[in-house]
Design a protein around this motif. Sequence first.
Motif, short mmCIF file in Angstrom:
data_model
loop_
_atom_site.label_atom_id
_atom_site.label_comp_id
_atom_site.label_asym_id
_atom_site.label_seq_id
_atom_site.Cartn_x
_atom_site.Cartn_y
_atom_site.Cartn_z
N SER B 23 -9.30 -4.00 -9.82
CA SER B 23 -9.47 -5.05 -8.82
C SER B 23 -8.26 -5.15 -7.89
CB SER B 23 -9.74 -6.39 -9.51
OG SER B 23 -8.65 -6.74 -10.31
N GLY B 24 -8.41 -5.91 -6.87
CA GLY B 24 -7.39 -5.97 -5.83
C GLY B 24 -7.84 -5.11 -4.66
N ASN B 25 -7.16 -5.26 -3.58
CA ASN B 25 -7.58 -4.66 -2.32
C ASN B 25 -7.24 -3.18 -2.20
OD1 ASN B 25 -8.97 -5.17 -0.03
ND2 ASN B 25 -7.54 -6.70 0.75
N TRP B 26 -6.25 -2.69 -2.95
CA TRP B 26 -5.65 -1.42 -2.57
C TRP B 26 -5.83 -0.27 -3.56
CZ3 TRP B 26 -4.83 -2.25 2.24
CH2 TRP B 26 -4.36 -3.49 2.68
N LYS B 27 -5.96 -0.58 -4.85
CA LYS B 27 -5.87 0.50 -5.86
C LYS B 27 -6.85 1.63 -5.60
CE LYS B 27 -3.54 -1.95 -9.50
NZ LYS B 27 -3.83 -3.37 -9.15
N LEU B 28 -8.10 1.25 -5.37
CA LEU B 28 -9.09 2.31 -5.16
C LEU B 28 -8.84 3.05 -3.85
CD1 LEU B 28 -12.27 0.64 -6.61
CD2 LEU B 28 -11.12 2.67 -7.45
N GLN B 29 -8.38 2.33 -2.85
CA GLN B 29 -8.06 3.00 -1.57
C GLN B 29 -6.94 4.02 -1.76
OE1 GLN B 29 -8.19 1.04 2.40
NE2 GLN B 29 -8.32 -0.82 1.22
N ILE B 30 -5.96 3.68 -2.60
CA ILE B 30 -4.87 4.62 -2.86
C ILE B 30 -5.40 5.86 -3.58
CG2 ILE B 30 -2.68 4.96 -4.08
CD1 ILE B 30 -2.20 1.89 -3.65
N ILE B 31 -6.21 5.63 -4.61
CA ILE B 31 -6.78 6.77 -5.34
C ILE B 31 -7.59 7.65 -4.38
CG2 ILE B 31 -8.49 7.44 -7.11
CD1 ILE B 31 -7.50 5.04 -8.76
N ILE B 32 -8.41 7.02 -3.56
CA ILE B 32 -9.23 7.77 -2.61
C ILE B 32 -8.34 8.54 -1.62
CG2 ILE B 32 -10.84 7.52 -0.67
CD1 ILE B 32 -12.06 5.13 -2.36
N SER B 33 -7.26 7.92 -1.20
CA SER B 33 -6.35 8.60 -0.27
C SER B 33 -5.71 9.83 -0.90
CB SER B 33 -5.28 7.60 0.20
OG SER B 33 -4.08 8.25 0.49
N LEU B 34 -5.56 9.80 -2.24
CA LEU B 34 -4.91 10.93 -2.93
C LEU B 34 -5.90 12.00 -3.39
CD1 LEU B 34 -2.22 8.99 -5.02
CD2 LEU B 34 -1.86 10.27 -2.91
N ILE B 35 -7.20 11.74 -3.22
CA ILE B 35 -8.20 12.72 -3.65
C ILE B 35 -7.99 14.05 -2.90
CG2 ILE B 35 -10.66 13.33 -3.52
CD1 ILE B 35 -11.28 10.40 -4.25
N GLY B 36 -7.65 13.95 -1.63
CA GLY B 36 -7.45 15.16 -0.83
C GLY B 36 -6.23 15.98 -1.22
N GLY B 37 -5.36 15.41 -2.01
CA GLY B 37 -4.14 16.14 -2.40
C GLY B 37 -2.96 15.20 -2.50
N SER B 38 -1.87 15.69 -3.07
CA SER B 38 -0.65 14.89 -3.25
C SER B 38 -0.12 14.41 -1.89
CB SER B 38 0.44 15.73 -3.92
OG SER B 38 -0.04 16.24 -5.12
N LYS B 39 0.47 13.23 -1.92
CA LYS B 39 1.02 12.69 -0.67
C LYS B 39 2.35 12.00 -0.91
CE LYS B 39 -2.98 12.14 2.26
NZ LYS B 39 -4.23 11.91 1.53
N ARG B 40 3.15 11.93 0.15
CA ARG B 40 4.38 11.17 0.10
C ARG B 40 4.08 9.71 0.46
NH1 ARG B 40 8.97 14.56 3.12
NH2 ARG B 40 10.26 12.99 2.08
N PHE B 41 5.02 8.84 0.09
CA PHE B 41 4.85 7.40 0.29
C PHE B 41 4.43 7.08 1.74
CE2 PHE B 41 6.11 3.02 0.86
CZ PHE B 41 5.88 2.43 -0.36
N LYS B 42 5.18 7.62 2.68
CA LYS B 42 4.93 7.30 4.09
C LYS B 42 3.56 7.81 4.57
CE LYS B 42 8.14 4.73 5.53
NZ LYS B 42 7.71 3.36 5.81
N GLU B 43 3.13 8.92 3.98
CA GLU B 43 1.81 9.45 4.34
C GLU B 43 0.70 8.50 3.89
OE1 GLU B 43 1.93 14.22 4.16
OE2 GLU B 43 2.67 13.31 2.32
N ILE B 44 0.90 7.88 2.72
CA ILE B 44 -0.12 6.94 2.22
C ILE B 44 -0.14 5.69 3.10
CG2 ILE B 44 -1.00 5.69 0.22
CD1 ILE B 44 0.68 7.52 -1.57
N THR B 45 1.03 5.16 3.43
CA THR B 45 1.05 3.95 4.27
C THR B 45 0.38 4.19 5.62
OG1 THR B 45 3.30 4.49 4.96
CG2 THR B 45 3.09 2.80 3.30
#
Lengths: 119, 119
Positions: B23-45
């Motif tokens: 739950s919460g607004n972000w966790k699943l969005q973060i996981i989805i953002s990382l599905i395409g591959g590893s990312k750095r902090f700034k890339e996720i933001t």
Amino acid sequence: MEDVISCNGNDLMAVKDALHVLSGNWKLQIIISLIGGSKRFKEITKEIIGISDKMLSKELKDLEENGLVTRTVYDTFPPKVYYTITEHSTSLKPLLTELRNWGKLHRQVITGKSKLYSK
Amino acid sequence: MEDVISCNGNDLMAVKDALHVLSGNWKLQIIISLIGGSKRFKEITKEIIGISDKMLSKELKDLEENGLVTRTVYDTFPPKVYYTITEHSTSLKPLLTELRNWGKLHRQVITGKSKLYSK
């Protein structure tokens, strides 16, 4: 996993919708409490340990707004109010199954009881 | 529905575990953002509109603690940090599918676009 959740927004919105409706400590407990049949307010508070009247009142209103619970007033003296789960509540079944399955797996992984991901 | 979620506590706890982690607004969005591959902090933001550095930092820590994301520091100058989803993240697939399905159905029901429960 990309086939399941794309980043285009619609799928993500649907996932967020579902989490929004179900999250919190009480909503699913209330639905589960009503699976056995309609109940009055006081009967629900007795069944769900720790819920306050104020919280139950708020949660029932939310569930009503989301079409998951109906509130029926019987014209007796004093009037009796019963809460019942709707047909829409039963559509939660596959989702609840997956939440339960994943929750169980997750606890095993976190407590180190699962060898699933050991190398 | 009683066969899915009994009131004995174990199933309910598992459902709550799952909701708590996701739950919460972000966790699943973060996981989805990382599905395409590893990312750095700034890339996720950059990818997740509206998330603050402070919030992303907190959420990544939560996801790490739950075994869903790993943080790897590369010994370069300056050091580079990459975030990657774990194998355990991929176990979310059936649950995400059901969350999406139910979220879509629910929006249709609430907006009156579904004739599912009409009499």
